[in-house]
Design a protein around this motif. Structure first.
Motif, PDB file in Angstrom:
ATOM      1  N   GLU A 166      43.913  25.621  36.042  1.00 14.71           N
ATOM      2  CA  GLU A 166      43.635  26.275  37.328  1.00 14.71           C
ATOM      3  C   GLU A 166      44.095  27.728  37.287  1.00 14.71           C
ATOM      4  OE1 GLU A 166      44.100  22.444  40.404  1.00 14.71           O
ATOM      5  OE2 GLU A 166      45.771  23.833  40.082  1.00 14.71           O
ATOM      6  N   ALA A 167      45.309  27.924  36.773  1.00 18.83           N
ATOM      7  CA  ALA A 167      45.854  29.282  36.723  1.00 18.83           C
ATOM      8  C   ALA A 167      45.002  30.156  35.803  1.00 18.83           C
ATOM      9  CB  ALA A 167      47.301  29.249  36.251  1.00 18.83           C
ATOM     10  N   ARG A 168      44.582  29.603  34.672  1.00 18.21           N
ATOM     11  CA  ARG A 168      43.793  30.387  33.730  1.00 18.21           C
ATOM     12  C   ARG A 168      42.443  30.762  34.338  1.00 18.21           C
ATOM     13  NH1 ARG A 168      47.130  30.270  29.555  1.00 18.21           N
ATOM     14  NH2 ARG A 168      47.569  28.420  28.294  1.00 18.21           N
ATOM     15  N   ILE A 169      41.864  29.820  35.090  1.00 20.41           N
ATOM     16  CA  ILE A 169      40.574  30.112  35.721  1.00 20.41           C
ATOM     17  C   ILE A 169      40.738  31.221  36.755  1.00 20.41           C
ATOM     18  CG2 ILE A 169      38.782  29.158  37.224  1.00 20.41           C
ATOM     19  CD1 ILE A 169      39.321  26.437  35.708  1.00 20.41           C
ATOM     20  N   ARG A 170      41.793  31.114  37.564  1.00 18.62           N
ATOM     21  CA  ARG A 170      42.063  32.186  38.549  1.00 18.62           C
ATOM     22  C   ARG A 170      42.248  33.512  37.837  1.00 18.62           C
ATOM     23  NH1 ARG A 170      45.266  28.414  41.144  1.00 18.62           N
ATOM     24  NH2 ARG A 170      47.131  29.228  40.141  1.00 18.62           N
ATOM     25  N   TRP A 171      42.963  33.458  36.691  1.00 13.27           N
ATOM     26  CA  TRP A 171      43.177  34.693  35.927  1.00 13.27           C
ATOM     27  C   TRP A 171      41.851  35.282  35.469  1.00 13.27           C
ATOM     28  CZ3 TRP A 171      42.164  35.178  30.555  1.00 13.27           C
ATOM     29  CH2 TRP A 171      42.459  36.441  30.048  1.00 13.27           C
ATOM     30  N   CYS A 172      40.956  34.445  34.967  1.00 14.64           N
ATOM     31  CA  CYS A 172      39.649  34.932  34.531  1.00 14.64           C
ATOM     32  C   CYS A 172      38.931  35.627  35.672  1.00 14.64           C
ATOM     33  CB  CYS A 172      38.771  33.772  34.039  1.00 14.64           C
ATOM     34  SG  CYS A 172      39.236  33.132  32.430  1.00 14.64           S
ATOM     35  N   GLU A 173      39.006  35.031  36.846  1.00 10.82           N
ATOM     36  CA  GLU A 173      38.281  35.608  37.977  1.00 10.82           C
ATOM     37  C   GLU A 173      38.868  36.955  38.390  1.00 10.82           C
ATOM     38  OE1 GLU A 173      38.251  32.078  40.368  1.00 10.82           O
ATOM     39  OE2 GLU A 173      36.557  31.293  39.197  1.00 10.82           O
ATOM     40  N   GLU A 174      40.178  37.005  38.424  1.00 11.27           N
ATOM     41  CA  GLU A 174      40.847  38.282  38.707  1.00 11.27           C
ATOM     42  C   GLU A 174      40.428  39.335  37.675  1.00 11.27           C
ATOM     43  OE1 GLU A 174      45.313  38.328  39.475  1.00 11.27           O
ATOM     44  OE2 GLU A 174      45.261  39.730  37.777  1.00 11.27           O
ATOM     45  N   ALA A 175      40.437  38.923  36.407  1.00  8.56           N
ATOM     46  CA  ALA A 175      40.116  39.863  35.330  1.00  8.56           C
ATOM     47  C   ALA A 175      38.675  40.352  35.428  1.00  8.56           C
ATOM     48  CB  ALA A 175      40.366  39.195  33.980  1.00  8.56           C
ATOM     49  N   VAL A 176      37.744  39.418  35.650  1.00  8.29           N
ATOM     50  CA  VAL A 176      36.334  39.803  35.723  1.00  8.29           C
ATOM     51  C   VAL A 176      36.109  40.779  36.877  1.00  8.29           C
ATOM     52  CG1 VAL A 176      34.002  38.965  36.218  1.00  8.29           C
ATOM     53  CG2 VAL A 176      35.420  37.774  34.557  1.00  8.29           C
ATOM     54  N   ALA A 177      36.754  40.518  38.007  1.00  5.50           N
ATOM     55  CA  ALA A 177      36.608  41.420  39.155  1.00  5.50           C
ATOM     56  C   ALA A 177      37.090  42.822  38.794  1.00  5.50           C
ATOM     57  CB  ALA A 177      37.391  40.864  40.350  1.00  5.50           C
ATOM     58  N   ARG A 178      38.232  42.903  38.135  1.00  9.71           N
ATOM     59  CA  ARG A 178      38.772  44.216  37.769  1.00  9.71           C
ATOM     60  C   ARG A 178      37.875  44.918  36.758  1.00  9.71           C
ATOM     61  NH1 ARG A 178      44.920  43.471  36.116  1.00  9.71           N
ATOM     62  NH2 ARG A 178      44.745  45.709  35.723  1.00  9.71           N
ATOM     63  N   ILE A 179      37.364  44.137  35.804  1.00  3.17           N
ATOM     64  CA  ILE A 179      36.497  44.731  34.786  1.00  3.17           C
ATOM     65  C   ILE A 179      35.230  45.281  35.429  1.00  3.17           C
ATOM     66  CG2 ILE A 179      35.065  44.229  32.768  1.00  3.17           C
ATOM     67  CD1 ILE A 179      37.241  42.048  32.074  1.00  3.17           C
TER      68      ILE A 179
END
Lengths: 197, 197
Positions: A166-179
């Motif tokens: 769950e945490a990793r998925i949230r991290w991916c989403e945060e990262a994609v938004a920033r990218i």
DNA sequence: CCACGCATGTAATAGGTTACATGATTTA
DNA sequence: TAAATCATGTAACCTATTACATGCGTGG
């Protein structure tokens, strides 16, 4: 060495090398991976050391199976390992290492795709874990007291896998938004901090 | 093999084996660990393969240092690795493995202590990461555009470390709460599902 | 009859840890 | 002068991966 300990743990009930590989690929995949050939080598070593004994069993379907069971010595060794303090600081997370250096490719679009692919893999995994949870531990979601000690511990371990995913998925989403923000054509003054080139 | 790639990534600026070990213990600890002796062996191998070249530098303080820099070939190899798909399904999380089998100790109090110790370690770690975040990436918390591409990628990687630790800490707390309920003297009908014995 | 799943293993190689060996400079 | 830090390396050992080799039984 830890593979040996895990095999001892898995062998609370007798099993063959092949069985153990399936156990790895199903129940234990979220905390340990092992190749079949390595499992066979570990089993041989453990038997040499007197932690396991084996017998050949003729199977109705397929070739003979070598079935291992744990000995008293093996049980002692397992207990010793379980009393060890948790090992720490030996993380090896290849994809984070890749990401860490990915700026050298000078291609944010590639970084974005990389993170998206990670997210897909994580989602795939968490679905498997969640299926195991509902199928196997359904009853415990409201009330732990119906679980055996064995299932209770296994469910705690599974929860670690789920919560990490769950945490990793949230991290991916945060990262994609920033990218996306960083990579968007709106940002006209991109030369501002760009280095090299 | 991945250690080699990470060393190539770290060597965007020339450094000695000793420098690289410090880099590991500081910036890269959350995704990879390596022993000094292994770093020296990797550096030698990479130089043999033409991915690095080294020169001996007389130091004012301490003995001579062998300083490595990356070659064109090394840069190509690094780029190839960065284009690889993320490696997956090779997790090795020793403490989850221990927990998974810990029911054989028949001592829930020990399980509880084990999880509490894990929590302490995770907290220790997350504090380090958070300090790095505020000290190094403070500016990006509101606005990414002030970061170089390099720092942007490094911060994404660090966020993965922080968010993973947060999830692990939450997991510890969930686990301890469940263990406490299960282990409390209130539960009078404990023989209900208890197996073995 | 061929592919697939079941089943076990060996050999070569690579990757990593621990212990050992050495020695300079700085700081207390 | 003793301990800590800087600095590099080797040797022995252990662990793990990849490729290879073999062969039975079942279902299509």
């Amino acid at each position: 060495m830890s593979l040996d300990n895990i095999l001892l743990g898995l062998l609370s009930r007798p099993a063959s090398g092949y069985d153990l590989k399936t156990a790895f690929d199903h129940g234990s995949r979220y905390f340990w991976a092992a190749e079949l050939s390595q499992i066979y080598l570990s089993l041989q070593r453990l038997e040499r050391e007197g932690c396991l004994r084996s017998k050949s069993v003729t199977s109705s379907r397929g070739p003979d199976r070598r079935v291992y069971s744990i000995t008293a010595r093996g049980r002692r060794r397992l207990a010793t390992w379980l009393m060890d303090p948790p090992p720490f600081g030996q993380e090896r997370i290849g994809y984070i290492a890749q990401l860490y250096f990915m700026d050298v490719l000078k291609d944010l679009e590639r970084t974005r795709e990389f993170v998206c692919e990670l997210r897909r893999k994580f989602l795939e995994r968490i679905r498997i874990y969640q299926r195991i949870e509902t199928e196997t531990y359904e009853s415990s979601l409201a009330d732990d007291s119906s679980l055996s000690d064995e299932d209770f511990h296994r469910h705690l371990a599974l929860r670690a896998g789920i919560m990490t995913m769950e945490a990793r998925i949230r991290w991916c989403e945060e990262a994609v938004a920033r990218i996306r923000v960083r990579n968007s054509p709106t940002r006209a003054r991109r030369a501002g901090q760009k280095k090299g080139e």
